[in-house]
Motif scaffolding. Structure first.
Motif, PDB file in Angstrom:
ATOM      1  N   ALA A  54       1.622  27.968 -91.082  1.00 21.88           N
ATOM      2  CA  ALA A  54       2.443  26.794 -91.423  1.00 21.88           C
ATOM      3  C   ALA A  54       3.541  27.195 -92.403  1.00 21.88           C
ATOM      4  CB  ALA A  54       1.562  25.699 -92.019  1.00 21.88           C
ATOM      5  N   HIS A  55       3.217  28.066 -93.349  1.00 24.40           N
ATOM      6  CA  HIS A  55       4.240  28.578 -94.281  1.00 24.40           C
ATOM      7  C   HIS A  55       5.300  29.366 -93.514  1.00 24.40           C
ATOM      8  CE1 HIS A  55       1.401  27.658 -97.573  1.00 24.40           C
ATOM      9  NE2 HIS A  55       2.512  27.571 -98.288  1.00 24.40           N
ATOM     10  N   TRP A  56       4.814  30.263 -92.668  1.00 24.71           N
ATOM     11  CA  TRP A  56       5.744  31.127 -91.934  1.00 24.71           C
ATOM     12  C   TRP A  56       6.686  30.280 -91.062  1.00 24.71           C
ATOM     13  CZ3 TRP A  56       6.488  32.396 -86.676  1.00 24.71           C
ATOM     14  CH2 TRP A  56       7.350  33.482 -86.472  1.00 24.71           C
ATOM     15  N   ILE A  57       6.112  29.372 -90.280  1.00 23.86           N
ATOM     16  CA  ILE A  57       6.922  28.544 -89.367  1.00 23.86           C
ATOM     17  C   ILE A  57       7.913  27.695 -90.159  1.00 23.86           C
ATOM     18  CG2 ILE A  57       6.776  26.555 -87.791  1.00 23.86           C
ATOM     19  CD1 ILE A  57       4.092  27.792 -86.802  1.00 23.86           C
ATOM     20  N   ILE A  67       4.706  38.637 -95.926  1.00 24.95           N
ATOM     21  CA  ILE A  67       4.076  37.908 -97.056  1.00 24.95           C
ATOM     22  C   ILE A  67       3.055  36.897 -96.530  1.00 24.95           C
ATOM     23  CG2 ILE A  67       5.868  36.101 -97.281  1.00 24.95           C
ATOM     24  CD1 ILE A  67       4.413  37.656-100.351  1.00 24.95           C
ATOM     25  N   CYS A  68       3.363  36.295 -95.372  1.00 23.55           N
ATOM     26  CA  CYS A  68       2.404  35.325 -94.807  1.00 23.55           C
ATOM     27  C   CYS A  68       1.154  36.036 -94.288  1.00 23.55           C
ATOM     28  CB  CYS A  68       3.064  34.489 -93.700  1.00 23.55           C
ATOM     29  SG  CYS A  68       4.243  33.308 -94.365  1.00 23.55           S
ATOM     30  N   LEU A  69       1.328  37.248 -93.785  1.00 26.00           N
ATOM     31  CA  LEU A  69       0.159  38.035 -93.363  1.00 26.00           C
ATOM     32  C   LEU A  69      -0.715  38.348 -94.573  1.00 26.00           C
ATOM     33  CD1 LEU A  69      -1.328  39.653 -91.108  1.00 26.00           C
ATOM     34  CD2 LEU A  69       0.026  41.636 -91.799  1.00 26.00           C
ATOM     35  N   ASN A  70      -0.061  38.756 -95.674  1.00 28.33           N
ATOM     36  CA  ASN A  70      -0.822  39.040 -96.899  1.00 28.33           C
ATOM     37  C   ASN A  70      -1.516  37.778 -97.415  1.00 28.33           C
ATOM     38  OD1 ASN A  70      -0.210  41.694 -96.936  1.00 28.33           O
ATOM     39  ND2 ASN A  70       0.818  41.705 -98.914  1.00 28.33           N
TER      40      ASN A  70
END
Lengths: 301, 265
Positions: B138-141, B162-165
């Motif tokens: 949701a952050h990434w999108i 960063i979203c993966l982390n």
């Protein structure tokens, strides 16, 4: 196989506390077996050990010839279980919850049977659990235990919260299952119900089985009670104490004697007076239960 | 949706998922709208006048870079807000997974069906992973779409990194919560202890570099691996993902062992 459940010297320690001590009994096919005892006596621990939720410290449990520790998955497909404190998911309605259980049991096709049971218990499956009374939640618990038409039922306080009409529905269901040759292991505080449903009963006290037998044998083992009407006055104080008279209740000219000793000596003693009426009163399960609980003796078989 | 424990657990999350997504998207919209409307260099001039220790304490070793939108997101959103969201969901889901079912005694019914404890735990772990993945995604999108909409220059690769982390750190703390929950079936302890551990980890990562004698302790903090490689700027770090994977695997294995051998409450 006639023995469906065999519990052999089941012992459970929690640290140094001994919750169960050499508990042994068996339940035969087509039998309704009751386990009675007060809270903390070890009923739920015994039942939860059967499901492998609690691992015995010693002893073994065999269900349908399968070991409760090794073959617990096979056992679970044979068993319908209702825990003492049944909890459903508050955000689900009865239909959703029971559908979930049917899926977990891989028998979604049994939905119609569930609906039949719900109708029988007069349960509205469309209501969310959070809006249901304790009794209605308990009905969901009962239905989930029966939903797969199990060979063996293990039911811990099954009628807790049910009104008398629904208790009757439950009793009828148990008797139907018994007629079908299913095996039922039940624990209950409702002693008249146990008395009515169970072929055999075990009384558990402080983690030990103190008595286990058919209802009629238990009755004969319990304290004897006699109702006597004398033509003359008797001295109640100390009457028959030496021959095992434990309690005397007087109501008008009627005397009720609870006897623990030799009945013949008691009869001899009362015939020293003028007796106009004498009859034996059969104790109910509650009295038998209390009688065994008052005895401080070791296990009685 | 109710055919197994994983799907049931996700079905329970459906409303929360909508609220989470709306919140994250609105926050992103607000931040990107504000940042696209102001002069960031003026901000940076003020930040540059702050003591270095203060900026490191707030935003970690890399300090505060308000000169670019990426720097602002790095220092504000991905240092505090996003980890709070991801860890909250992971720890809440993990802490309740086995422990709450055990406390409520709903576990007795589930395990009276032909399901092993291991199977139950694996489905609960999967549910925690999917929920954390949802929050990270949701952050990434949100930031990716809004950066395009507002024509802001945010590296897609950096945002993904960063979203993966965020996802990996979330599931690490979620697994710790699951493990604590399997110890004695107490969900309150599981959530509080693993949440507290995340806070301590954050403080270690930000405070340790300020004191030479404590500097080495930063390596014990999962937050250090989350942000020290500056993934928003430089993309996926060579090995900073490894401590998250190792933590998750270790605590998963410990949870399985513990849950399998213990008497249920």
């Amino acid at each position: 196989m006639s023995e469906k459940i065999v519990v052999d010297k089941l012992t459970k320690y929690y640290g140094t506390f001994k919750a169960l001590s050499n508990v042994s009994f068996n339940v035969n096919k087509g039998e309704v077996f009751g386990l009675i005892g007060p809270n903390g006596a070890g009923k739920s621990t015994t039942m939860r050990s059967m499901l492998n939720f609690i691992f015995p410290s010693k002893g073994s449990i065999t269900i349908n010839g399968l070991d409760s520790k090794e073959d617990y998955l096979k056992i679970r497909s044979l068993i319908g279980y209702l825990p003492g404190e049944f909890t459903t998911y508050e955000n689900m309605n009865g239909q959703e919850y029971l559908k979930h259980i049917l899926h977990l049991r891989k028998i979604p096709q049994n939905e119609n049977y569930v609906k039949k049971l719900a109708k029988r218990f007069d349960l509205d499956l469309s209501k969310k659990a959070k809006n249901l009374s304790k009794g209605n939640k308990q009905k969901i618990g009962i239905i989930q235990a029966f939903c797969h038409d199990p060979e063996i039922l293990i039911l811990d306080e099954p009628t807790s919260g049910l009104d008398p009409l629904k208790q009757q529905v439950f009793d009828d269901l148990i008797l139907e299952y018994k007629e079908k040759g299913k095996t039922i292991f039940i624990s209950s505080h409702v002693l008249p119900e146990v008395e009515m449903l169970c072929d055999r009963v075990a009384i558990i006290k402080d983690g030990r089985i103190v008595a286990e037998n058919t209802m009629s044998k238990l009755k004969s083992m319990a304290m004897n009670r006699f109702e006597v009407i004398f033509k003359n006055e008797i001295r109640e104080k100390g009457f028959g104490k030496s021959i095992g008279v434990k309690k005397i209740i007087r109501s008008g000219d009627k005397y009720i004697f609870d006897i623990e000793g030799d009945v013949n000596k008691f009869i001899k003693k009362i015939t020293e007076n003028k007796v106009s009426s004498f009859k034996s009163i059969e104790p109910d399960l509650e009295e038998i239960f209390l009688s065994f609980y008052k005895k401080r003796g070791k296990g009685v078989k | 949706m109710l055919s197994n424990i994983l799907l049931k657990s996700l079905w329970d999350f459906r409303k929360a998922a909508i609220y989470w997504f709306i919140s994250i998207f609105l926050l992103a919209l607000y931040i990107i709208f504000v940042l696209s409307s102001i002069e960031l260099n003026a901000f940076q001039t003020i930040i540059d006048s702050f003591p270095k220790a203060l900026t490191q304490f707030i935003a970690g070793e890399s300090g505060i870079d308000f000169g670019s939108i990426e720097g602002f997101l790095n220092a504000q959103i991905f240092t505090i807000m996003a980890p709070i969201f991801a860890i909250s969901v992971a720890v809440n889901s993990g802490g309740k997974s086995t422990a709450l079912e055990e406390t409520n005694q709903s576990l007795d019914i589930i395990l009276s069906t032909p399901i092993t404890r291991e199977n139950f735990l694996i489905q609960k772990v999967s549910s925690m992973i999917v929920k954390t993945l949802f929050i990270s995604s949701a952050h990434w999108i949100s930031y990716y779409l809004l950066s395009i909409f507002f024509s802001e220059n945010i590296s897609a690769e950096g945002l993904f990194a960063i979203c993966l982390n965020l996802f990996l750190m979330g599931i690490s703390f979620g697994m710790i919560a699951i493990y604590i929950g399997t110890l004695n079936g107490n969900s309150t302890n599981a959530i509080a202890l693993s949440g507290g551990l995340a806070l301590v980890s954050y403080l270690i990562a930000n405070i340790a570099p300020l004191v030479d004698s404590l500097d080495a302790t930063k390596y014990s903090s999962l937050f250090y691996y989350y942000k020290s490689g500056d993934p928003l700027k430089y993309g996926i770090h060579n090995w900073h993902w490894a401590p998250f994977i190792a933590t998750s695997i270790i605590f998963f294995a410990l949870s399985l062992l513990q849950f399998k051998k213990r008497n249920l409450q």
